[in-house]
Write an enzyme that holds these catalytic residues in place. Structure first.
Site: not given
Ligand code: SD4
Length: 339
Positions: A198, A252
């Protein structure tokens, strides 16, 4: 009188004090206008893309889009079409973007598009919606003129996938800027370059407006259809121009549980400085996860309205890149578990 601990909590001192100076009225301001920060060491290159915009007086929104596009375009990184696939061997991408006026857009489970962040921005600017996913997101992207790329894995991702198929277990490693071995060994490169997927970026422009972006391939070898925090406004990314902005990286599912980025911004609204605000939400995750917190990584970076930046992670090994007119550097984040 304000004591030293409270002073630190309010972020009036921080690891980046050198970026700051006090003006005549005693407020803390950024020394040289714009600032951009982004997660992990890929952020150094991405910040340059953002700086191209900011240094010419451009908006924070344009900066955070341009910046992370550099990472998305890199075939040798953790983000974009060159990244690790899901369990079926297909790369699926998530991205979100948010400006200084609560405008936001995101895409999830998007395949074969090189720049999900730009599709997220089009969702924000050209549709009545905030989020498009899957084939609908891809259809929208194609209608908007984004080319459909071939569905192939990069050579690195192919190797990683082959290796993963040998045991086929979903065991996310703790994300770190990894030069080490053992339980924290990298997911992908034998040389231990990285094991994260990410990039999150926050910028303040010359007008003092904030924006943020986040783009990811999600956790490598995830179940097909899985979405993480990155495309979810309030979880992976949140911007409130009156207060500050935050972006997340790491596991996440555990960022979503606590509405991570929004919660960090709410801590800053209560008066905490960016690092303490990030720490408080990391501590909340650690408390919820109990012993399992040892097995996951989550990290936040944040910026407040005064241009002060900070971060906090569960584990050692998280870093983020800062760029201002006078400074371009990678900062090692503070973290919860010291052993
Ligand atoms: C996700 N937060 O999809 C992302 C993964 C990540 O470094 O940040 N990896 O859960």
């Amino acid at each position: 009188m304000i004591n030293r601990k409270r002073f630190l909590q309010l972020g009036l001192l921080s690891g980046v004090t050198s970026l700051l100076l006090k003006n005549g009225r005693g407020q803390v301001v950024t020394q040289n206008g714009p600032v951009v920060i982004s997660t992990w060491d890929a952020g150094l290159a991405a910040n340059k893309g953002a700086w191209d915009i900011l240094s010419r007086g451009g908006t924070a929104l344009d900066a955070v889009e341009n910046g992370v596009k550099i990472t998305e375009a890199s075939q040798n990184c953790c983000v974009g079409l060159g990244a690790n696939p899901d369990r079926e061997g297909i790369v699926t991408l998530d991205a979100s973007i948010m400006d200084h006026q609560f405008n936001c857009g995101s895409v999830g489970f998007l395949e074969r598009i090189k720049h999900p962040i730009s599709v997220a921005r089009r969702v924000m600017e050209k549709t009545p919606h905030v989020m498009l996913v899957g084939s609908g997101a891809q259809q929208f992207a194609v209608e908007e003129g984004f080319p459909l790329e071939p569905q192939v894995l990069s050579a690195d991702a192919q190797n990683a996938y082959k290796k993963w198929l040998e045991h086929s277990k979903y065991e996310p490693a703790i994300n770190r800027e990894n030069k080490g071995h053992g339980p924290f060994a990298p997911q992908r490169f034998d040389n231990g370059e990285w094991n994260h997927d990410t990039i999150g970026m926050l910028a303040m422009d010359a007008k003092g407006n904030l924006s943020g972006s986040c783009t990811t391939s999600g956790m490598g070898f995830k179940m097909r259809g899985r979405l993480g925090d990155s495309p979810i406004i309030g979880a992976g990314l949140f911007v409130d121009n009156e207060v500050g902005a935050c972006v997340a990286t790491g596991q996440g599912e555990d960022v979503i549980r606590v509405a991570g980025s929004h919660s960090v911004v709410e801590m800053m609204r209560q008066g905490y400085g960016p690092e303490v605000a990030c720490r408080k939400i990391i501590e909340r995750i650690v408390k919820i996860k109990k012993a399992d917190a040892q097995k996951i990584q989550v990290a936040f970076i944040a910026i407040n309205k005064n241009g002060i930046v900070g971060s906090y992670a569960i584990h050692k090994g998280f870093n983020y890149a800062i760029k201002t007119k006078i400074k371009e550097t990678l900062v090692d984040s503070n973290y919860h578990f010291t052993s």
